[in-house]
Write an enzyme that holds these catalytic residues in place. Structure first.
Site, short mmCIF file in Angstrom:
data_model
loop_
_atom_site.label_atom_id
_atom_site.label_comp_id
_atom_site.label_asym_id
_atom_site.label_seq_id
_atom_site.Cartn_x
_atom_site.Cartn_y
_atom_site.Cartn_z
N CYS A 1 -58.66 -43.84 4.89
CA CYS A 1 -59.88 -44.17 4.92
C CYS A 1 -60.63 -45.51 4.26
O CYS A 1 -61.41 -45.80 4.43
CB CYS A 1 -60.79 -43.19 5.20
SG CYS A 1 -60.40 -41.99 6.45
N LYS B 1 -61.70 -49.20 4.74
CA LYS B 1 -62.72 -49.04 5.26
C LYS B 1 -63.13 -50.70 4.74
O LYS B 1 -63.52 -50.41 3.63
CB LYS B 1 -63.50 -48.39 5.45
CG LYS B 1 -62.72 -46.99 6.22
CD LYS B 1 -63.91 -45.78 6.68
CE LYS B 1 -65.34 -46.40 7.51
NZ LYS B 1 -66.15 -45.59 8.03
N ASP C 1 -74.19 -43.48 14.96
CA ASP C 1 -74.05 -41.99 14.71
C ASP C 1 -72.17 -42.22 15.42
O ASP C 1 -72.13 -43.02 14.59
CB ASP C 1 -74.41 -41.48 16.26
CG ASP C 1 -75.16 -39.73 16.09
OD1 ASP C 1 -74.15 -39.36 15.45
OD2 ASP C 1 -75.81 -39.54 16.91
N ASP C 2 -71.94 -40.88 14.85
CA ASP C 2 -69.95 -40.87 14.88
C ASP C 2 -69.35 -40.78 16.18
O ASP C 2 -68.53 -41.45 15.70
CB ASP C 2 -69.83 -38.65 14.12
CG ASP C 2 -70.67 -38.25 12.68
OD1 ASP C 2 -70.82 -39.54 12.22
OD2 ASP C 2 -71.10 -37.48 12.66
N ASP D 1 -57.24 -53.61 24.40
CA ASP D 1 -56.43 -54.68 23.95
C ASP D 1 -56.59 -54.72 22.31
O ASP D 1 -56.90 -54.47 22.17
CB ASP D 1 -56.55 -55.43 25.36
CG ASP D 1 -55.70 -56.10 26.35
OD1 ASP D 1 -54.21 -56.25 25.69
OD2 ASP D 1 -56.35 -55.94 26.92
N ASP E 1 -59.25 -56.52 32.23
CA ASP E 1 -58.40 -55.57 32.49
C ASP E 1 -59.60 -54.82 33.98
O ASP E 1 -59.43 -54.40 34.56
CB ASP E 1 -57.82 -54.99 31.49
CG ASP E 1 -56.71 -55.27 31.09
OD1 ASP E 1 -55.75 -56.19 31.91
OD2 ASP E 1 -56.17 -55.08 30.24
N GLY F 1 -67.28 -48.17 17.04
CA GLY F 1 -66.16 -49.01 16.46
C GLY F 1 -65.46 -48.40 15.17
O GLY F 1 -66.37 -47.58 14.47
N HIS F 2 -64.75 -49.48 15.20
CA HIS F 2 -64.25 -49.10 13.28
C HIS F 2 -63.65 -50.50 12.40
O HIS F 2 -63.03 -51.28 13.48
CB HIS F 2 -62.86 -47.84 13.53
CG HIS F 2 -61.96 -47.10 11.68
ND1 HIS F 2 -63.12 -46.87 11.17
CD2 HIS F 2 -61.38 -47.81 11.18
CE1 HIS F 2 -62.11 -47.00 9.94
NE2 HIS F 2 -60.76 -48.07 10.11
N ASP G 1 -54.25 -59.76 36.46
CA ASP G 1 -54.62 -60.39 34.99
C ASP G 1 -53.64 -60.97 34.44
O ASP G 1 -52.55 -60.16 34.95
CB ASP G 1 -55.79 -60.44 34.06
CG ASP G 1 -55.32 -59.38 33.11
OD1 ASP G 1 -54.65 -57.95 33.74
OD2 ASP G 1 -55.32 -59.08 31.94
#
Length: 759
Positions: A414, A417, A444-445, A462, A485, A535-536, A623
């Protein structure tokens, strides 16, 4: 892999001679920790010395142009295909046309000049610069003259060195028409001295060459207006013409007036002897620069000679070292190309003319261009190894000039980040998003989505390693690649989560890149009615983007990958060759225009195509991505073919036709030279499922059947009765390469058969 973290952004606006040479020198002597970015609207920049030879037909287009994409690859530089529209020197941002702003720590400008439209009616004429716009007009005119057996009168307005060279080059290219009297070329000059600015001996030799080629010189002849019929002089005289080419004095780019930089009376950037502008972090060179110590002619020779000084001074500014002063020569060797491989050479008032002068000029020009042809992608050198990332080069040394500290020890887990402040600032510039389905999203979480009653949730993930160096373009491609997709299932996109691994860099640079990534992702999601829900972000040794996308669909709306039936036709919506073209880039062999065509292809969304194929009654849809066309076709033909009765389940095959199979520009050359993706050998295992490989063995199509695609097109099976209308609709929607490439058949001993085109 990233050897050392970046902490400073050096940005070059324009691909002129000075910047091209600066980049070449940077490739040989890079500065660790400095990220270089080139901004140019063209992927190929012309070498002015060879342009008359291009027009005359002595050289090809590629021989006379520097491939900026290859040059940037050799440097390891980012290449942004766009035009600058403004500079905010306080915020250190460059406004771009059709692209989010780019940040900089050090900036150089070498955009050249722009065509001056001072004459009334200049819209009726064709400016000689930029050559990228002029050359297609010239080619079309030559073809018209060959096909139409009538008289043509052409004029070049402006009799400086460039105007004289262009007129003589045209005369050589159209010599059959000139000798027969069917074509007349006029050179129009407001000055009685032709070429303007040249000494008497050179003017006499040039006049002799113009007469020899049959060019009619009008001097002095002051053009007052240009119209559909030709030219009108200030005295009222007229000159009837079929085409007018402008080679008059160029003007400064208009956007410079809003930059706050000191400009000369013509609007060009004032620079001192070090080529630095009125802002200590902004330099300029070439025609766009107004050299303050004394006025210099707008000639390419000065841009070439400024390059070593610009290169040194940009590095010196970053390292806090003394700058060098550029001392331009009072006189220099000038070589005037005279159409049919003759030239006039002049220096210090003396001049010589003849074919031997052209051979000398050609040798100089070829030597100049050869340096760029030999460039290859940057490889690790002693100077760029991680071990040479020494403390004395660290950004702490440049804090006083706007640098930023960078801590060499980076955390994992972590702790890897991206910093919260950088992330929040990047998110602050994200375009507005709206969704009726997203209840809780970014901030939010976790995201909370409301699935509409009766709808199915369709989900896919992907991830891509960085394919193009522009973060904004890369983000758009990664988003469209992931959304494909959903389109292939005929689902409606609703939301996406982003996983971004950012390359190690100072916080300011990471923030700049994140802002571009977020803008690109949200732009494509908004275009398709979807939103970014979270996201992250993390740091790593290379730039990667991954997306998990969610969509909704009715059960009857979904189109599966399997479901084909005998007699249906196979439609491919985009050309093949993405993997091969980018493999060629890795070998240093790809042409810039190939890469640009591949990028444009990847940026073409599959969303509208999926809807057209659904309306055409497509029974199976997928695709074409990492497994290549052949791999994905075999998936469609697999024995667990859903939706068909048992007698067809184990009996399906396909016939493929080479002639209509669409290929990207350059893809055939890549295949013929074995410039193929590293994934190609794995995909090539599918060749075992082909009945008659020998039929295509000599064709580039054979290798490209296994070429992996990024953001590739859709492959669909549609009823024969609706195929032609479907192709017409696809082409109308922008899928210009869409084609019927084969037919679903009963299976032979192997699923795929290669056949002659017989639709």
């Amino acid at each position: 892999m990233q050897d050392s973290p970046n902490y400073q952004d050096l940005v070059l606006i324009g691909g002129g001679h000075a910047h091209a040479l600066t980049l070449m020198m940077w490739a040989m002597k890079p500065l660790p920790g400095v990220r270089v970015t080139l901004i140019s609207p063209q992927v190929q920049t012309p070498y002015s010395g060879m342009l008359p030879g291009l027009i005359a037909g002595h050289y090809s287009y590629d021989e006379t142009h520097i491939d900026l994409t290859r040059l940037c690859a050799a440097v390891g530089a980012r290449f942004i295909v766009s035009s600058a529209t403004g500079i905010d020197s306080e915020a250190r941002q460059i406004a771009l046309d059709g692209h989010p702003p780019i940040g900089f720590d050090l900036l150089s400008i070498d955009t050249g000049a722009t065509p001056a439209h001072q004459l009334p009616g200049s819209e009726h004429a064709i400016p000689v610069k930029p050559i990228s716009r002029f050359y297609p007009h010239w080619q079309a005119l030559r073809q018209q003259i060959r096909e139409e057996h009538r008289a043509f009168d052409l004029a070049v307005v402006g009799a400086g060195a460039g105007g004289c060279e262009i007129a003589m080059a045209m005369a050589h290219a159209l010599q059959d028409g000139l000798h027969s009297g069917r074509v007349n070329i006029h050179l129009v000059s407001r000055s009685k001295n032709v070429p303007e600015g040249y000494p008497l001996m050179a003017r006499k030799l040039a006049a002799r060459e113009l007469r020899r080629l049959g060019i009619r010189v009008h001097a002095p002849w002051d053009v007052a207006a240009i119209n559909d019929d030709g030219l009108t002089s200030s005295s009222g005289a007229t000159l009837a013409l079929d085409a007018v080419f402008l080679c008059t004095q160029a003007a400064a780019p208009a956007w410079l007036s809003g930059t706050g930089l000191a400009l000369d009376e013509a609007g060009f950037v004032r620079v001192d002897e070090t080529l630095r502008s009125s802002h200590e972090r902004i330099f300029a060179a070439g025609d766009v620069a107004a050299f303050s110590p004394r006025t210099l002619p707008k000639a390419g020779v000065y841009a070439v000679r400024q390059a070593p000084f610009l290169f040194h001074n940009l590095r010196a500014t970053l390292l806090g070292k003394p700058l060098k002063k550029f001392r331009p020569q009072r006189d220099f060797l000038s070589m005037l190309a005279c159409g049919d491989k003759r030239a006039v050479a002049t220096r210090n008032g003396f001049a010589l003319a003849g074919p031997h002068m052209w051979r000398w000029k050609n040798h100089i020009d070829q030597q100049f261009m050869q340096r760029f042809r030999e460039l290859r992608p940057m490889v690790e050198s002693e100077e760029t190894k991680p071990g040479l990332w020494r403390r004395e080069n660290a950004p702490e040394r440049v804090d006083s000039r706007g640098g930023e500290s960078f801590h060499g020890m980076r955390c994992n887990g972590c702790g890897a980040k991206v910093g919260a402040d950088a992330l929040q600032r990047a998110l602050a510039g994200v375009p507005a998003q709206e969704s009726e389905h997203l209840l809780t999203g970014i901030g939010d979480d976790a995201a909370v989505l409301q699935v509409p009653p009766g709808k199915l949730l369709v989900q896919s993930s992907d991830q891509l390693r960085q394919l193009v160096r522009d973060p904004w373009i890369f983000a758009r491609i990664a988003t469209l690649h992931a959304l494909s997709d959903l389109f292939a299932m005929h689902a409606t996109p609703a939301s996406a989560q982003l996983l971004a691994t950012m390359p190690l860099a100072a916080g300011r640079l990471t923030e700049r890149d994140l802002a571009l990534v977020m803008d690109g992702v949200v732009m494509e999601l908004n275009r398709h009615g979807s939103v970014l829900s979270g996201g992250h972000t993390s740091e790593g040794t290379e730039f990667q983007l991954g997306l998990t996308v969610n969509g909704f669909a009715d059960a009857e709306q979904l189109v599966a990958k399997r479901g084909v039936a005998p007699g249906e036709l196979l439609i491919l919506t985009k050309p093949l060759g993405v993997g091969a073209v980018f493999a060629a880039e890795g070998f240093g062999e790809a042409k810039g225009r190939w890469l640009q065509a591949a990028q444009d292809n990847m940026l073409l969304s599959n969303g509208p195509a999926a809807e057209i194929l659904f309306r055409a009654g497509s029974s199976a849809l997928t695709d074409v991505t990492g497994f290549g066309l052949l791999g994905h076709l075999l998936e469609m033909l697999a024995e667990n073919n859903a939706g068909r009765d048992a007698q067809h389940t184990r009996a399906l095959g396909a016939e493929l036709w080479s002639e209509p199979l669409p290929l990207l520009p350059g893809a055939a050359s890549c295949a013929e030279n074995s410039w193929l993706s590293s994934l190609h050998p794995h995909n090539a295992l599918a060749y075992e499922q082909v009945n008659n490989a020998a039929r295509w063995a000599a064709l580039p199509h054979w290798a490209l059947l296994a070429d992996p695609q990024t953001a590739g097109g859709l492959l669909a099976s549609v009823p024969e009765a609706s195929a032609d209308q479907c192709i017409a609709e696809l082409k109308s929607a922008g899928y210009s390469h869409a084609a019927i490439i084969g037919k679903v058949m009963l299976k032979r001993e192997k699923p795929v058969t290669l056949a002659d085109y017989r639709l």
